[in-house]
Enzyme design. Structure first.
Site, short mmCIF file in Angstrom:
data_model
loop_
_atom_site.label_atom_id
_atom_site.label_comp_id
_atom_site.label_asym_id
_atom_site.label_seq_id
_atom_site.Cartn_x
_atom_site.Cartn_y
_atom_site.Cartn_z
N TYR A 69 11.98 7.29 -2.76
CA TYR A 69 10.64 7.87 -2.87
C TYR A 69 10.67 9.38 -2.64
O TYR A 69 9.70 10.08 -2.95
CB TYR A 69 9.65 7.22 -1.88
CG TYR A 69 9.45 5.72 -2.04
CD1 TYR A 69 9.85 5.06 -3.21
CD2 TYR A 69 8.87 4.98 -1.03
CE1 TYR A 69 9.67 3.68 -3.33
CE2 TYR A 69 8.69 3.59 -1.16
CZ TYR A 69 9.10 2.96 -2.30
OH TYR A 69 8.93 1.60 -2.43
N ASP A 101 6.02 1.46 5.26
CA ASP A 101 7.04 1.04 4.29
C ASP A 101 7.56 2.26 3.53
O ASP A 101 6.78 2.96 2.86
CB ASP A 101 6.44 0.04 3.30
CG ASP A 101 7.50 -0.47 2.35
OD1 ASP A 101 8.20 -1.43 2.72
OD2 ASP A 101 7.65 0.10 1.25
#
Ligand code: A2P
Length: 308
Positions: free
Chosen positions: A45, A40
């Protein structure tokens, strides 16, 4: 979890939120080598390039085939305009060194305008999810992702999306653990045939962002007792709970030992009385409450974010 086109999303995934650059690539390699097939990711991020290097190395070496992997990523808030969605996904694909994703999600029901610094928060009335969803559907049509879905959406927002969607969201990703069981949402998604992935399934142990006053699943005697009975760890109990109720947990770890430990949670069979005891912990506690979208003057508040 089997989709209409027979694609299978493995029930346990590796989370990469807060997996730092310099560590995340090695974690992905170790995860794949110990059996994980579901990774994931998200553009925000900031680690997709390093994940892409790791994926390329295992794919090139033939350790795993692309079709055996399930890779998810997410559209960031600043790319909600319909015309921005395909370019955002193409950037993620370039970073991950992949031709297609298995699943692309709208990360938050929150829009931001990146022409100002910091990006300003834009109300959904001005940048509707329905417009973003047209871009998501275009990604599907272009074969850039095999499935589309949303993250951090309430039942109310899902219902609103159903009104205009040509292609229904197939997956919803939300925070979920025994302190935030969200039974109503689980029941709704079952009826609507939407699979649920559970982020922060361990309740963010050890995070400096979690206040000292927050409840901890790792101090909990009910979880500890069940772990004792099964001769397993508390983390394994929490992950087994998520899978037993048909959701797919995506615990983050960059530690080789904990990656293996988490993967082995698939061998733990909780009893119905374990489930009753774990379900009794539900207190609707959010570790990720979205308050970062609610600074003074924001069009978002916790009520209109979560619709509760
Ligand atoms: P680490 O990466 O050092 O293993 P969540 O997915 O609920 O947000 O939790 C992620 C946090 O939990 C990370 O800080 C991670 O640290 C830690 N963690 C992951 N697996 C385990 C485990 N099996 N036992 C204890 N802590 C864990």
């Amino acid at each position: 979890m089997v989709f209409e086109n027979n694609d299978v999303m493995p029930a346990l995934g590796l989370g990469t939120w807060q997996a730092p650059r310099g560590e995340v690539g090695q974690a992905v390699l170790e995860a794949i080598r110990c059996g994980y097939r579901h990774i994931d990711c998200a553009a925000i991020y900031g680690n997709e390039k390093e994940i892409g290097e790791a994926l390329k190395s295992v794919l090139d070496a033939g350790e795993v085939r692309r079709e055996e992997l399930w890779v998810t990523s997410k559209l960031w808030n600043t790319r909600h305009k319909q015309a921005d969605v395909i370019p955002a996904l193409k950037k993620t694909l370039a970073d991950l060194q992949l031709e297609y994703l298995d699943l692309y999600l709208i990360h938050w029901p929150v829009a931001q305008d990146s022409s100002t610094q910091p990006p300003s928060l834009v109300p959904l009335e001005q940048q509707p999810i329905a417009d973003t969803w047209l871009g998501m559907e275009a990604c599907l049509g272009a074969g850039l992702t095999r499935h589309i879905g949303v993250s951090n959406f309430s039942i109310k927002k899902l219902k609103k999306l159903f009104e205009t969607a040509q292609h229904q969201p197939e997956v919803l990703q939300v925070e979920m653990h025994p302190l935030l069981a969200q039974n109503e949402l689980v029941a709704f998604c079952e009826v609507e045939k939407i699979y649920l992935t559970a982020y922060s399934p361990l309740g963010r142990p050890g995070s400096s962002e979690v206040p000292d006053s927050a409840p901890s699943l790792f101090d909990n005697p009910i979880v500890a007792n069940i772990a004792n009975q099964h001769g397993c760890t508390l983390a394994q109990v929490l992950l087994a709970w998520a899978m037993e109720r048909g959701t797919a947990p995506i615990p983050k770890s960059t530690n080789a030992k904990r990656l293996k430990e988490n993967f082995a949670s698939q061998n733990i069979a909780l009893t119905s009385s374990d489930m009753v005891n774990l379900n009794s912990l539900d207190c609707h506690y959010r570790f990720v409450d979205g308050s970062f979208w609610t600074p003074p003057g924001s069009p978002y508040n916790l009520q209109n974010l979560w619709d509760e």
